[in-house]
Design an enzyme around this catalytic site. Structure first.
Site, mmCIF file in Angstrom:
data_model
loop_
_atom_site.group_PDB
_atom_site.id
_atom_site.type_symbol
_atom_site.label_atom_id
_atom_site.label_comp_id
_atom_site.label_asym_id
_atom_site.label_seq_id
_atom_site.Cartn_x
_atom_site.Cartn_y
_atom_site.Cartn_z
ATOM 1 N N SER A 695 0.845 -1.191 0.000
ATOM 2 C CA SER A 695 0.000 0.000 0.000
ATOM 3 C C SER A 695 0.886 1.250 0.000
ATOM 4 O O SER A 695 1.670 1.433 -0.930
ATOM 5 C CB SER A 695 -0.962 -0.022 1.191
ATOM 6 N N ASP A 772 -9.061 -4.562 -6.452
ATOM 7 C CA ASP A 772 -8.739 -3.608 -5.392
ATOM 8 C C ASP A 772 -9.582 -2.344 -5.555
ATOM 9 O O ASP A 772 -9.405 -1.577 -6.499
ATOM 10 C CB ASP A 772 -7.254 -3.257 -5.453
ATOM 11 N N HIS A 805 -7.851 -4.977 -1.677
ATOM 12 C CA HIS A 805 -6.570 -4.439 -1.220
ATOM 13 C C HIS A 805 -5.824 -5.405 -0.289
ATOM 14 O O HIS A 805 -4.611 -5.342 -0.169
ATOM 15 C CB HIS A 805 -6.813 -3.106 -0.504
#
Length: 838
Positions: A695, A772, A805
């Protein structure tokens, strides 16, 4: 080298060899003839076969030695190549087991934390019996920490039956009076906190179950336990349990309008919840948000493989669109609404500017609530006092910070008026004072005058842990002892700045706590650095907290730890030199040295660097954990290093605020300096340095490589990274980067836009989920396209269909971890050296 296997012998060189003892070695056998000529021919043939077999045997032995020589002696092109030990189960030096992913996944080294949910069913400490809900042997129970014999069964089982069909309980939520419960089933995840699900009502006394409504996206009990607010098709309803009747509150719900339910960006970045409703204490009013996404742009995601169980994969992917405001694009427009259950009227409060964001709503008494509002770039915070009947909207205070940003928090705690001070409701909040976040008390709602409760070069974490309304005591967790520890303290509203220690600050500790409704009892979670435990405390006398009992001691973990050779985690402060003003930059970090570490070895150990490093975050702390970090050190014989660079949290405004408008710049500088610090060590192989992140950490690994150009970091693994801040959501990005039109240079300089620099490193691995909804795959596609244009060859990509994610769909997370260690092992083994040049 792989784990040792049982010896099975070499394969025979000739096909005629038999492995059974006593059988002939060769299948051809001859009997001596009787005559002389025959004898000569016999000897000749015999010699021929001997020569043939001899030549075959010599050739085979030579070939075998050549293979062994090839495996053990490095070539000229790979003379620095080292064969590392992968997936070794036992340390030969001491016979103890080594940490591996198989061990981590088994749970043998994972601490257990038992759930204990305090129930808000009393008003005063005299009635506080410390009631809590828990699950034991598939039974949903109410217990008391004061009376250990007390036990009330709410429901028995993980499933329930309704009209002849059986359903799995995905979530169990009790009403405040414990007479009812909501059973969630058929849950389908929507976003991070929300689901589409069916809800059923359980009558605890009769155990009768009735359907509430199917396909809801939000439910919430009223404080009096008589009503349930829920959202269906983005409209808000209120169901009266006793009257068995439903009141429809709104009729504007649509694909673009949300009532009482957070849209994507409010759920993810602002409210951190699926709920956008707040009940008044008397349950007579309900405040909710109306969120209009009409002008918000859409983002579409293809889902390729998700389908109902047993059904054939569809010929075309399922295309889903969400309203996702990216930096610089329109945000949703939000109104605050209040519905009266008695008059059935709804009042509306509109924001001063349609671009403003509503951060928090808190009732202060039954007739008034406060609403915290920020501008979209979080440079100011306005706190408004509003009345439930729509007659008042006054600005109580303004907080302005152009140098840093206003972090969106939910820390407001109501302080009821004292009986001797009529009408003076107040609240406790956290605000920055001299660069550090501290508790303050606003004694009334008509002034911004406050009483400072805490002070110093340390920070209060997550606001008020608990507030004793009768004793006027505030319990809180802070970094007072150390920025990487957490201890429990309290302060009295009547004696501000006089801080009392609760946990033992003479020993290292990382604590979390939750309190019963009357603040008399607390569950204290000791989370590290040693073996975690949970215990229940009685604060009848707050100066002498009494331990009632241990809820969890992690005895299994205690028994298992001595069986493993766990590499030690060492915390360090690294001085990487002066900043632009000449002040030393000192960073929190920890390192994990591999098993049997030998500092006398030269150019031997690889270094695996990890970081997240998002604004106000923290990775270096004294929480007990055994996972990826130890696996890297144990299985790859590598040094694991984690560092919190500038911009991270809990060290004050000066440490974190300098990253505003320039994400990545200071963090990458710090990473490179830390890596140079390690590369200079004699026992480190400076050609085997790797940086990894997920991330924001994935962004950091790429951005650091872009700046470093392969000089210090030779390898990188980036998972689900942001590659261009114009592609990420507006609320998060603009809080730290301002608006694109006002900071175009900052956006350009903080993006991944020079792959030639990145791929001067030996090799890069990118992994991303195609589903995602947070950091869109568009970010990865952007990087991949740049690499294609530049004809990059030292680049590996792994994508995961339909994973969000977390990259967890169909167990993909385990694959990510396995790939991570496998790829890093190849990098440290030298398998990638020079390949990309061909």
């Amino acid at each position: 080298m792989v784990e040792d296997q049982p010896q099975t012998g070499y394969s025979s060189i000739t096909s005629g060899r038999r492995d059974i003892e006593g059988e002939p070695m060769f299948s051809s056998e001859f009997t001596a003839p009787k005559g002389f000529l025959e004898s000569i021919l016999f000897q000749f043939n015999r010699l021929k076969y001997v020569l043939i077999y001899t030549l075959i045997l010599v050739y085979g032995i030579s070939l075998l030695f050549a293979i062994i020589n090839k495996l053990t002696i490095p070539s000229e092109t790979a003379k620095h190549k080292k064969i590392l030990t992968f997936n070794e189960s036992v340390n030969p030096a001491n016979g103890l087991k080594k940490v591996s992913f198989d061990v981590v996944r088994s749970g043998d080294l994972k601490p257990n934390y038992k759930p204990l949910q305090w129930l808000s069913v009393v008003d005063g400490p005299s009635e506080d019996k410390g009631l809590y809900s828990t699950m034991d042997d598939n039974k949903y129970l109410i217990k008391s920490v004061l009376d250990t014999e007390y036990e009330q069964l709410l429901f028995d089982g993980k499933n329930f039956t309704f009209e002849g069909s059986e359903f799995k309980i995905d979530d169990f939520k009790s009403s405040p009076d414990l007479k009812f419960a909501l059973l969630r089933t058929n849950s389908k995840r929507l976003w991070r906190h929300s689901y589409h699900a069916d809800y059923y009502i359980l009558n605890v006394s009769t155990q009768k179950i009735d359907l509430l409504v199917k396909n809801l996206t939000m439910v919430a009990f009223s404080p009096d336990s008589q009503k349930i607010a829920y959202v269906l098709n983005n409209d808000l309803y209120v169901f009266d349990i006793f009257k068995n009747s439903t009141q429809r509150v709104t009729e504007s719900g649509s694909e673009n309008v949300f009532n009482g339910k957070a849209d994507w960006v409010y759920e993810e970045e602002i409210l951190e919840s699926d709920q956008a409703v707040w009940w008044s204490p008397s349950s007579d009013h309900i405040t909710f948000l109306k969120i209009d996404e009409t002008k918000v742009d859409e983002f579409s995601i293809n889902y390729y493989v998700q389908q109902d169980a047993g059904k054939q994969i569809p010929s075309y992917p399922d295309l889903k669109t969400i309203k996702y405001p990216k930096s610089g694009t329109p945000n949703p427009i939000v109104d605050i609404k209040v519905f009266s259950l008695k008059s059935k009227d709804t009042v509306t409060y509109k924001l001063d500017e349609p671009t403003q964001l509503i951060n928090e709503i808190v009732y202060l008494g039954d007739k008034k609530f406060i609403a915290k509002v920020t501008d979209r770039t979080a440079t100011y915070l306005k706190v408004f006092v509003m009345d439930v009947d729509g007659s008042e909207k006054t600005l109580q205070r303004l907080q302005f910070d152009e140098e840093e940003w206003i972090e969106l928090t939910h820390y407001t705690t109501h302080v009821p008026a004292l009986k001797t001070n009529e009408g003076a409701d107040g609240y406790i909040d956290v605000i920055p004072i001299d660069g550090f976040n501290h508790l303050v008390y606003y004694p009334n709602l008509s002034s911004d005058n406050h009483i400072q409760l805490t002070s110093g070069d340390w920070e209060v974490v997550n606001g008020v842990t608990s507030f004793d309304k009768q004793k006027r005591i505030v319990w809180f967790i802070s970094t007072k002892k150390s920025s990487i520890e957490r201890h429990l303290y309290y302060v009295s509203l009547d004696e501000p700045l006089k801080i009392h220690e609760v946990t033992d600050v003479s020993s290292d500790g990382y604590y979390a706590a939750s309190f019963s409704s009357g603040s008399r009892f607390a569950l204290l979670n000791y989370m590290g650095p040693n073996i975690p435990y949970q215990k229940v405390l009685d604060f009848k006398n707050q100066d002498e907290a009494k331990t009632l009992y241990y809820l969890e001691e992690n005895k299994k973990l205690k028994e298992n730890l001595p069986l493993y050779d766990i590499p030690e985690k060492k915390f360090k402060k690294i001085n990487i030199g002066p900043d632009a003003n000449g002040a030393d930059i000192v960073l929190n970090s920890f390192e994990i040295l591999p098993n049997n570490f030998n500092p006398k070895l030269k150019n031997h150990y690889p270094v695996f660097f990890f970081g997240y490093n998002g604004p106000n975050s923290q990775q270096v702390n004294k929480i007990f954990s055994i996972g990826l970090n130890q696996v890297i050190a144990s299985q790859l014989n590598a040094i694991f290093v984690c560092v919190d660079t500038r911009g991270t949290g809990f060290l004050g405004k000066k440490h974190r605020s300098l990253v505003r408008d320039n994400l990545g710049q200071h963090e990458s500088d710090d990473f490179i300096k830390v890596a140079k610090h390690y590369s200079a060590k004699s026992y480190v192989d400076s050609e085997k340095t790797l940086i990894y992140g997920w991330s924001y950490g994935g962004f950091m690994s790429l951005f650091t490589l872009q700046k470093d150009q392969g000089e210090t970091f030779k390898y990188a693994i980036s998972v689900a990274p942001v590659t261009n801040w114009l592609l990420y959501d507006s609320v998060y990005t603009e809080r730290y980067m301002s608006l694109p039109e006002k900071n175009s240079a900052g956006y350009k300089n903080s993006s991944i836009n020079n792959v030639e620099n990145i791929f001067k490193a030996q090799r890069v691995l990118l992994m991303h989920g195609l589903g995602d909804d947070n950091v869109h795959f568009q970010n990865a596609a952007n990087l991949i396209d740049q690499a294609v244009v530049k004809k990059v060859k030292n680049f590996d990509v792994k994508v995961f269909p339909d994973s969000d994610h977390s990259i967890s769909y169909h167990g993909a997370y385990d694959i990510v971890m396995d790939q991570l260690i496998s790829w890093a092992g190849q990098a440290f083994n030298g398998d990638f050296e020079g390949r990309w040049e061909y």
